[in-house]
Design an enzyme around this catalytic site. Structure first.
Site, PDB file in Angstrom:
ATOM      1  N   LYS A  22       0.831  -1.205   0.000  1.00  0.00           N
ATOM      2  CA  LYS A  22       0.000   0.000   0.000  1.00  0.00           C
ATOM      3  C   LYS A  22       0.863   1.253   0.000  1.00  0.00           C
ATOM      4  O   LYS A  22       0.612   2.211  -0.737  1.00  0.00           O
ATOM      5  CB  LYS A  22      -0.912  -0.008   1.233  1.00  0.00           C
ATOM      6  CG  LYS A  22      -1.813   1.212   1.334  1.00  0.00           C
ATOM      7  CD  LYS A  22      -2.312   1.467   2.740  1.00  0.00           C
ATOM      8  CE  LYS A  22      -1.238   2.077   3.602  1.00  0.00           C
ATOM      9  NZ  LYS A  22      -1.753   2.789   4.793  1.00  0.00           N
ATOM     10  N   CYS A 116      -3.849  17.091  11.245  1.00  0.00           N
ATOM     11  CA  CYS A 116      -2.406  17.248  11.040  1.00  0.00           C
ATOM     12  C   CYS A 116      -1.975  18.646  11.457  1.00  0.00           C
ATOM     13  O   CYS A 116      -2.232  19.618  10.764  1.00  0.00           O
ATOM     14  CB  CYS A 116      -2.068  17.014   9.576  1.00  0.00           C
ATOM     15  SG  CYS A 116      -0.310  17.054   9.243  1.00  0.00           S
ATOM     16  N   PRO A 122       5.791  15.769   9.995  1.00  0.00           N
ATOM     17  CA  PRO A 122       6.742  16.568   9.221  1.00  0.00           C
ATOM     18  C   PRO A 122       6.225  17.093   7.889  1.00  0.00           C
ATOM     19  O   PRO A 122       6.953  17.155   6.924  1.00  0.00           O
ATOM     20  CB  PRO A 122       7.906  15.594   9.017  1.00  0.00           C
ATOM     21  CG  PRO A 122       7.302  14.240   9.084  1.00  0.00           C
ATOM     22  CD  PRO A 122       6.128  14.356  10.008  1.00  0.00           C
ATOM     23  N   LEU A 125       8.252  19.902   6.576  1.00  0.00           N
ATOM     24  CA  LEU A 125       9.439  19.624   5.774  1.00  0.00           C
ATOM     25  C   LEU A 125       9.108  19.639   4.284  1.00  0.00           C
ATOM     26  O   LEU A 125       9.925  20.060   3.466  1.00  0.00           O
ATOM     27  CB  LEU A 125      10.048  18.276   6.168  1.00  0.00           C
ATOM     28  CG  LEU A 125      10.466  18.126   7.643  1.00  0.00           C
ATOM     29  CD1 LEU A 125      11.028  16.734   7.898  1.00  0.00           C
ATOM     30  CD2 LEU A 125      11.495  19.189   8.026  1.00  0.00           C
TER      31      LEU A 125
END
Length: 418
Positions: A22, A116, A122, A125
């Protein structure tokens, strides 16, 4: 709500075929945004996360035909660059559309994945890297609003990030000039994405290392070839743990043992032997299941996605095991449910101490996430009596034909409606 009823068992036997990964299929499907031609991908697992991503691409205007584990994708019909919240909220990996949409169209809006918070996971980032490539990025009403013509640059990821690496690799593919990526994730799923893009005509150097050089096509779309998704190393690890927790002999087919080195090493430390062939692994019973010490880390280290399964397995070990979760917070949510089954586990920050060798009893338990839910199934296999595992929609996100595969190994498992 649907739940699974699982009867504890003393023994498994037989073969189980491992599905496509997946976590490899998701970025590979998204990479079709970079294609000038129709893209055919084989060995795609038929799981909820894949269906969610296909819905997202169709919502953006793509034509997708998904049947018999093959996906045929045509993104020449894309007419929308807004990835909406009602689809993105179901799956964090939807953020992967950000880089390729921006690279292809010069602008896009992608909803922040559900729950989130910038900085905790991250995604920051991803955004910092795109800004270094010339993107203008704003957060507006829960959406990442991005615009600009991307240009190659040198980018150092402060932390290793799998989805961040994948996002920027795809963005760099259509950017102008050379992009140098440092501290790139080396997971097999990232490596396959790079190899597929290289086969599609992208010049990319350093595949499989933590340093990549990508020579962007300056907006020219890529010519994809037909390919197959690599086997799912986490699904494979989960079934190996199912065999181990019942101390059984089972064989996994269509699997890549190289991708499972860290998992196999820990099984060997616990007393299990394995027979490895070209695309199969046979697990042999242990004379004694020994305790183990595990510290999660990035590939090729021990995968955080196998931590919960090994915690369940450690409950059968003769002694005390230690698991040190270094990658994510809140990755011990399965512990409270295992305690309901009689487990002896103590938590101290990111370290779990598991005292094995005590009898597990069947219980009603609740899955909290994808990998935690598989740990509860493993514990149910080893418990005395019949357990019920609730909230199994988490399992459906990542495990294909789970009941059928377990039944093929001799497990009495039934999906029921409450």
């Amino acid at each position: 709500m649907t739940y699974l009823e699982i009867e504890g068992t003393n023994h498994l036997s037989g073969n189980v075929t491992i599905s496509g990964a997946k976590n490899a299929a998701l970025p590979l499907i998204v990479s079709s945004i970079l294609a000038k031609n129709e893209v055919k991908i084989n060995n795609v697992p038929n799981v909820a996360d894949i269906k969610t991503l296909i819905s997202l691409l169709e919502n953006l205007g793509a034509k997708v035909n998904f049947q018999n584990n093959s996906a045929l994708l045509n993104t020449n019909t894309l007419n929308q660059t807004i990835a909406k919240y009602d689809i993105v909220r179901k799956m964090r990996a939807s953020i992967l559309t950000l880089g390729p949409l921006l690279a292809r169209f010069g602008h896009c809006e992608v909803s922040l994945p559900g729950g989130c918070a910038i900085g905790q996971r991250p995604i920051d980032l991803h955004l910092l890297a795109l800004e270094k490539m010339g993107a203008n990025i704003q957060i507006k009403q829960g959406y990442v609003v991005a615009s600009g013509n991307l240009k190659g640059n040198e980018i150092l990821f402060d932390k290793i990030t799998v989805t961040g690496s994948e996002n920027i690799i795809m963005a760099a593919a259509l950017a102008k000039g050379k992009t140098k990526l440092l501290n790139v994730a080396k997971e097999p799923e990232v490596v396959q994405l790079c190899e597929v893009l290289k086969d599609a005509g992208l010049e990319i150097k350093g595949i499989g290392t933590d340093e990549l050089e990508i020579y962007g096509s300056d907006g020219e779309l890529l010519e994809f070839k037909e390919f197959s998704v690599i086997p799912d190393r986490i699904e494979a690890g989960t079934y190996l743990c199912a065999g181990a927790i019942t101390n059984s002999k089972i064989t996994l087919d269509k699997v890549n043992a190289t991708h499972l080195s860290a998992v196999l090493a820990k099984l060997h430390q616990m007393g299990f032997e394995t027979l490895i062939a070209e695309d199969s692994i046979t697990l042999l019973p242990a004379k004694e299941i020994k305790p183990v010490e595990i510290m999660t880390s990035e590939y090729p280290g021990f995968p955080t996605d196998m931590q919960a399964q090994f915690m369940a397995l450690a409950l059968k070990a003769n002694g005390t095991s230690i698991i040190d979760e270094r990658l994510f917070e809140n990755r011990f949510m399965h512990v409270s449910e295992l305690l309901r089954m009689g487990a002896d586990i103590k938590l101290n920050g990111h370290i779990a101490t598991i005292v094995g060798g005590k009898e597990l009893n069947a219980a009603d338990v609740m899955a909290t996430d994808l990998r935690a839910s598989s740990a509860l199934i493993l514990a149910a296999l080893a418990a005395k009596g019949t357990s019920k595992v609730h909230r199994i929609y988490h399992l459906d996100r990542g495990y294909e034909n789970l009941e059928e595969k377990f039944k093929g190994l001799g497990v009495k498992i039934t999906r029921l409606e409450e």
